[in-house]
Scaffold this motif. Structure first.
Motif, PDB file in Angstrom:
ATOM      1  N   LEU A 258      -7.309  17.335 -24.814  1.00  0.00           N
ATOM      2  CA  LEU A 258      -6.422  18.280 -24.889  1.00  0.00           C
ATOM      3  C   LEU A 258      -5.164  18.032 -24.136  1.00  0.00           C
ATOM      4  O   LEU A 258      -4.000  17.970 -24.473  1.00  0.00           O
ATOM      5  N   ARG A 259      -5.307  17.993 -22.760  1.00  0.00           N
ATOM      6  CA  ARG A 259      -4.468  17.446 -21.907  1.00  0.00           C
ATOM      7  C   ARG A 259      -3.531  16.312 -22.449  1.00  0.00           C
ATOM      8  O   ARG A 259      -2.222  16.350 -22.122  1.00  0.00           O
ATOM      9  N   GLU A 260      -4.127  15.333 -22.867  1.00  0.00           N
ATOM     10  CA  GLU A 260      -3.302  14.185 -23.381  1.00  0.00           C
ATOM     11  C   GLU A 260      -2.781  14.531 -24.821  1.00  0.00           C
ATOM     12  O   GLU A 260      -1.720  13.916 -25.097  1.00  0.00           O
ATOM     13  N   ALA A 261      -3.192  15.318 -25.567  1.00  0.00           N
ATOM     14  CA  ALA A 261      -2.588  15.450 -26.677  1.00  0.00           C
ATOM     15  C   ALA A 261      -1.571  16.498 -26.794  1.00  0.00           C
ATOM     16  O   ALA A 261      -0.472  16.453 -27.760  1.00  0.00           O
ATOM     17  N   VAL A 262      -1.660  17.499 -25.961  1.00  0.00           N
ATOM     18  CA  VAL A 262      -0.621  18.762 -26.077  1.00  0.00           C
ATOM     19  C   VAL A 262       0.264  18.748 -24.880  1.00  0.00           C
ATOM     20  O   VAL A 262      -0.091  18.446 -23.750  1.00  0.00           O
ATOM     21  N   PRO A 263       1.560  18.771 -25.344  1.00  0.00           N
ATOM     22  CA  PRO A 263       2.545  18.724 -24.342  1.00  0.00           C
ATOM     23  C   PRO A 263       2.927  19.854 -23.474  1.00  0.00           C
ATOM     24  O   PRO A 263       3.987  19.844 -22.726  1.00  0.00           O
ATOM     25  N   VAL A 264       2.202  21.018 -23.564  1.00  0.00           N
ATOM     26  CA  VAL A 264       2.410  22.113 -22.628  1.00  0.00           C
ATOM     27  C   VAL A 264       1.180  22.482 -21.981  1.00  0.00           C
ATOM     28  O   VAL A 264      -0.012  22.034 -22.080  1.00  0.00           O
ATOM     29  N   PRO A 265       1.247  23.224 -20.881  1.00  0.00           N
ATOM     30  CA  PRO A 265      -0.063  23.543 -20.028  1.00  0.00           C
ATOM     31  C   PRO A 265      -0.911  24.215 -20.776  1.00  0.00           C
ATOM     32  O   PRO A 265      -0.694  25.090 -21.749  1.00  0.00           O
ATOM     33  N   LEU A 266      -2.204  23.761 -20.299  1.00  0.00           N
ATOM     34  CA  LEU A 266      -3.620  24.563 -20.817  1.00  0.00           C
ATOM     35  C   LEU A 266      -3.980  25.704 -20.213  1.00  0.00           C
ATOM     36  O   LEU A 266      -3.712  25.786 -18.967  1.00  0.00           O
ATOM     37  N   VAL A 267      -4.321  26.597 -20.993  1.00  0.00           N
ATOM     38  CA  VAL A 267      -5.025  27.776 -20.463  1.00  0.00           C
ATOM     39  C   VAL A 267      -6.312  28.186 -20.570  1.00  0.00           C
ATOM     40  O   VAL A 267      -6.927  27.959 -21.528  1.00  0.00           O
ATOM     41  N   LEU A 268      -7.261  28.551 -19.373  1.00  0.00           N
ATOM     42  CA  LEU A 268      -8.500  28.825 -19.263  1.00  0.00           C
ATOM     43  C   LEU A 268      -8.643  30.290 -19.581  1.00  0.00           C
ATOM     44  O   LEU A 268      -8.770  30.819 -18.318  1.00  0.00           O
ATOM     45  N   HIS A 269      -9.285  30.598 -20.814  1.00  0.00           N
ATOM     46  CA  HIS A 269      -9.839  32.260 -20.637  1.00  0.00           C
ATOM     47  C   HIS A 269     -11.269  32.400 -20.220  1.00  0.00           C
ATOM     48  O   HIS A 269     -11.884  31.271 -20.543  1.00  0.00           O
ATOM     49  N   GLY A 270     -11.582  33.413 -19.904  1.00  0.00           N
ATOM     50  CA  GLY A 270     -13.028  33.564 -19.645  1.00  0.00           C
ATOM     51  C   GLY A 270     -13.481  33.010 -18.393  1.00  0.00           C
ATOM     52  O   GLY A 270     -14.447  32.737 -18.192  1.00  0.00           O
ATOM     53  N   SER A 271     -12.651  32.996 -17.347  1.00  0.00           N
ATOM     54  CA  SER A 271     -12.902  32.025 -16.151  1.00  0.00           C
ATOM     55  C   SER A 271     -14.018  32.835 -15.303  1.00  0.00           C
ATOM     56  O   SER A 271     -14.593  32.184 -14.318  1.00  0.00           O
ATOM     57  N   SER A 272     -14.235  34.072 -15.487  1.00  0.00           N
ATOM     58  CA  SER A 272     -14.881  34.896 -14.681  1.00  0.00           C
ATOM     59  C   SER A 272     -16.605  34.489 -14.944  1.00  0.00           C
ATOM     60  O   SER A 272     -17.153  34.409 -13.876  1.00  0.00           O
ATOM     61  N   GLY A 273     -16.781  33.927 -15.994  1.00  0.00           N
ATOM     62  CA  GLY A 273     -18.093  33.118 -16.235  1.00  0.00           C
ATOM     63  C   GLY A 273     -18.137  31.949 -15.819  1.00  0.00           C
ATOM     64  O   GLY A 273     -19.259  31.278 -16.189  1.00  0.00           O
ATOM     65  N   VAL A 274     -17.323  31.017 -15.181  1.00  0.00           N
ATOM     66  CA  VAL A 274     -17.163  29.936 -14.875  1.00  0.00           C
ATOM     67  C   VAL A 274     -17.570  29.512 -13.750  1.00  0.00           C
ATOM     68  O   VAL A 274     -16.911  30.098 -12.738  1.00  0.00           O
ATOM     69  N   PRO A 275     -18.520  28.735 -13.186  1.00  0.00           N
ATOM     70  CA  PRO A 275     -19.018  28.519 -11.849  1.00  0.00           C
ATOM     71  C   PRO A 275     -17.716  27.922 -11.059  1.00  0.00           C
ATOM     72  O   PRO A 275     -16.981  27.067 -11.716  1.00  0.00           O
ATOM     73  N   ASP A 276     -17.771  27.785  -9.838  1.00  0.00           N
ATOM     74  CA  ASP A 276     -16.605  27.141  -8.964  1.00  0.00           C
ATOM     75  C   ASP A 276     -16.558  25.912  -9.250  1.00  0.00           C
ATOM     76  O   ASP A 276     -15.381  25.515  -9.236  1.00  0.00           O
ATOM     77  N   ASP A 277     -17.629  25.225  -9.330  1.00  0.00           N
ATOM     78  CA  ASP A 277     -17.449  23.580  -9.328  1.00  0.00           C
ATOM     79  C   ASP A 277     -16.818  23.118 -10.905  1.00  0.00           C
ATOM     80  O   ASP A 277     -16.056  22.407 -10.932  1.00  0.00           O
ATOM     81  N   GLU A 278     -17.166  24.014 -11.791  1.00  0.00           N
ATOM     82  CA  GLU A 278     -16.605  23.904 -13.192  1.00  0.00           C
ATOM     83  C   GLU A 278     -15.041  24.230 -13.078  1.00  0.00           C
ATOM     84  O   GLU A 278     -14.318  23.756 -14.047  1.00  0.00           O
ATOM     85  N   ILE A 279     -14.457  25.314 -12.577  1.00  0.00           N
ATOM     86  CA  ILE A 279     -13.369  25.543 -12.232  1.00  0.00           C
ATOM     87  C   ILE A 279     -12.488  24.460 -11.778  1.00  0.00           C
ATOM     88  O   ILE A 279     -11.340  23.990 -12.297  1.00  0.00           O
ATOM     89  N   ARG A 280     -12.939  23.885 -10.749  1.00  0.00           N
ATOM     90  CA  ARG A 280     -12.274  23.028  -9.903  1.00  0.00           C
ATOM     91  C   ARG A 280     -12.480  21.535 -10.797  1.00  0.00           C
ATOM     92  O   ARG A 280     -11.368  21.035 -10.980  1.00  0.00           O
ATOM     93  N   ALA A 281     -13.338  21.359 -11.564  1.00  0.00           N
ATOM     94  CA  ALA A 281     -13.320  20.109 -12.574  1.00  0.00           C
ATOM     95  C   ALA A 281     -12.386  20.484 -13.614  1.00  0.00           C
ATOM     96  O   ALA A 281     -11.724  19.569 -14.244  1.00  0.00           O
ATOM     97  N   ALA A 282     -12.249  21.842 -14.170  1.00  0.00           N
ATOM     98  CA  ALA A 282     -11.482  21.994 -15.203  1.00  0.00           C
ATOM     99  C   ALA A 282      -9.879  21.959 -14.896  1.00  0.00           C
ATOM    100  O   ALA A 282      -8.967  21.133 -15.644  1.00  0.00           O
ATOM    101  N   ILE A 283      -9.533  22.169 -13.598  1.00  0.00           N
ATOM    102  CA  ILE A 283      -8.282  21.844 -13.207  1.00  0.00           C
ATOM    103  C   ILE A 283      -7.970  20.414 -12.959  1.00  0.00           C
ATOM    104  O   ILE A 283      -7.002  19.961 -13.400  1.00  0.00           O
ATOM    105  N   ALA A 284      -8.878  19.678 -12.503  1.00  0.00           N
ATOM    106  CA  ALA A 284      -8.571  18.203 -12.667  1.00  0.00           C
ATOM    107  C   ALA A 284      -8.596  17.465 -13.770  1.00  0.00           C
ATOM    108  O   ALA A 284      -7.819  16.738 -13.888  1.00  0.00           O
ATOM    109  N   ALA A 285      -9.435  18.092 -14.902  1.00  0.00           N
ATOM    110  CA  ALA A 285      -9.172  17.598 -15.880  1.00  0.00           C
ATOM    111  C   ALA A 285      -7.804  17.943 -16.704  1.00  0.00           C
ATOM    112  O   ALA A 285      -7.605  17.450 -17.967  1.00  0.00           O
ATOM    113  N   GLY A 286      -7.082  19.249 -16.284  1.00  0.00           N
ATOM    114  CA  GLY A 286      -6.032  19.328 -17.012  1.00  0.00           C
ATOM    115  C   GLY A 286      -5.624  20.677 -17.265  1.00  0.00           C
ATOM    116  O   GLY A 286      -4.498  21.147 -17.929  1.00  0.00           O
TER     117      GLY A 286
END
Length: 284
Positions: free
Chosen positions: A200-228
């Motif tokens: 999605l980061r490669e395909a979409v020219p605007v910033p991506l938003v993660l909703h529902g982050s309260s249910g996401v573990p710490d390492d998953e959030i860090r990896a999600a930011i690294a991914a885009g």
């Protein structure tokens, strides 16, 4: 400090290769906790008020918006003001006059063509009035008033090709995508599709938003930011901290009727939660 436009906070996060967290405000204590947590962490944040929160306040946007804006201006942290999960066009149209820098217009329950048409109209209105507009494609489940939705069900997640066309047709400034998280999770067990985030980061020219982050573990959030992922939305985690603190206070002092005695520890618990989430964001 003056309220910082959401666009500036997001663009700074993109430039730094990090994320910016957005926290839901329901009460004045929520807003105060977000400001306090951001100050402790030494990081910017976004205070966001959802249409559901406006509905809770009798459908009146001005009081909660004014209070939240006042908290933001009194803070030493860079804070933005965002109107979240808006489904009523009239509420989006009220945003500029209430000091909001951004609005998330949510037409995700509509069929694709209808979603595109109404979102494009709302984005055009927002842009004419200096509003940065976020939208959603795919289905991030768990929203209040909607039936339960499995975040892993076929057809729920955002398709990169469809997302490319959607952004081009609507002109939105950011896109909330369905990648495995869900709203209103009280346990941090969500497993995100990081490969999909990268596509999605490669395909979409605007910033991506993660909703529902309260249910996401710490390492998953860090990896999600690294991914885009860039804008990281947090709501239920604050409410969980608030409620646990109030329950503990009520149990310890059942005869105390002054609400401040119970709200103070609730506010402190939320501030700690905010600081913890902000501490997850990479510093470049």
């Amino acid at each position: 400090m003056p309220i910082v436009h959401t666009r500036e906070l997001v663009e700074a996060a993109v430039a730094a290769g990090t994320g910016v967290a957005a926290f839901n405000v329901i009460t004045l204590e929520h807003a105060e906790a977000v400001a306090e947590g951001a100050e402790r962490a030494g990081r910017p944040a976004i205070l966001q008020i959802s249409e559901n929160a406006v509905r809770f306040h009798g459908g009146r946007l001005s009081p909660i918006a004014a209070a939240t804006a006042a908290v933001a201006r009194a803070s030493t942290a860079p804070l933005g003001l965002h109107l979240d999960h808006v489904v009523t066009p009239g509420l989006l149209e009220a945003a500029p006059g209430e000091g909001f820098g951004s609005v998330m217009f949510d037409a995700s329950v509509l069929p694709y063509d209808e979603n595109v048409a109404v979102t494009a109209k709302m984005a055009a209105y927002g842009h004419r009035h200096g509003i940065w507009v976020e939208a959603e494609l795919g289905r991030v489940g768990g929203k209040e008033g909607e039936p339960a939705l499995d975040a892993h069900a076929p057809g729920v997640r955002t398709d990169p090709d469809e997302a490319t066309g959607y952004v081009a047709k609507t002109g939105v400034d950011a896109l909330a995508v369905a990648v495995g998280s869900s709203h209103a999770m009280t346990e941090r067990t969500a497993a995100l599709d990081h490969g999909l985030i990268r596509r999605l980061r490669e395909a979409v020219p605007v910033p991506l938003v993660l909703h529902g982050s309260s249910g996401v573990p710490d390492d998953e959030i860090r990896a999600a930011i690294a991914a885009g992922m860039v804008k990281i939305n947090v709501g239920t985690a604050l409410n969980t901290a608030f409620t646990a603190a109030v329950r503990k206070s009520l149990a310890a002092r059942p005869d105390t009727v002054d609400p401040r005695k119970h709200l103070a520890p609730a506010r402190e618990a939320m501030a700690g939660t905010v600081a913890d989430f902000l501490g997850l964001l990479p510093v470049r």
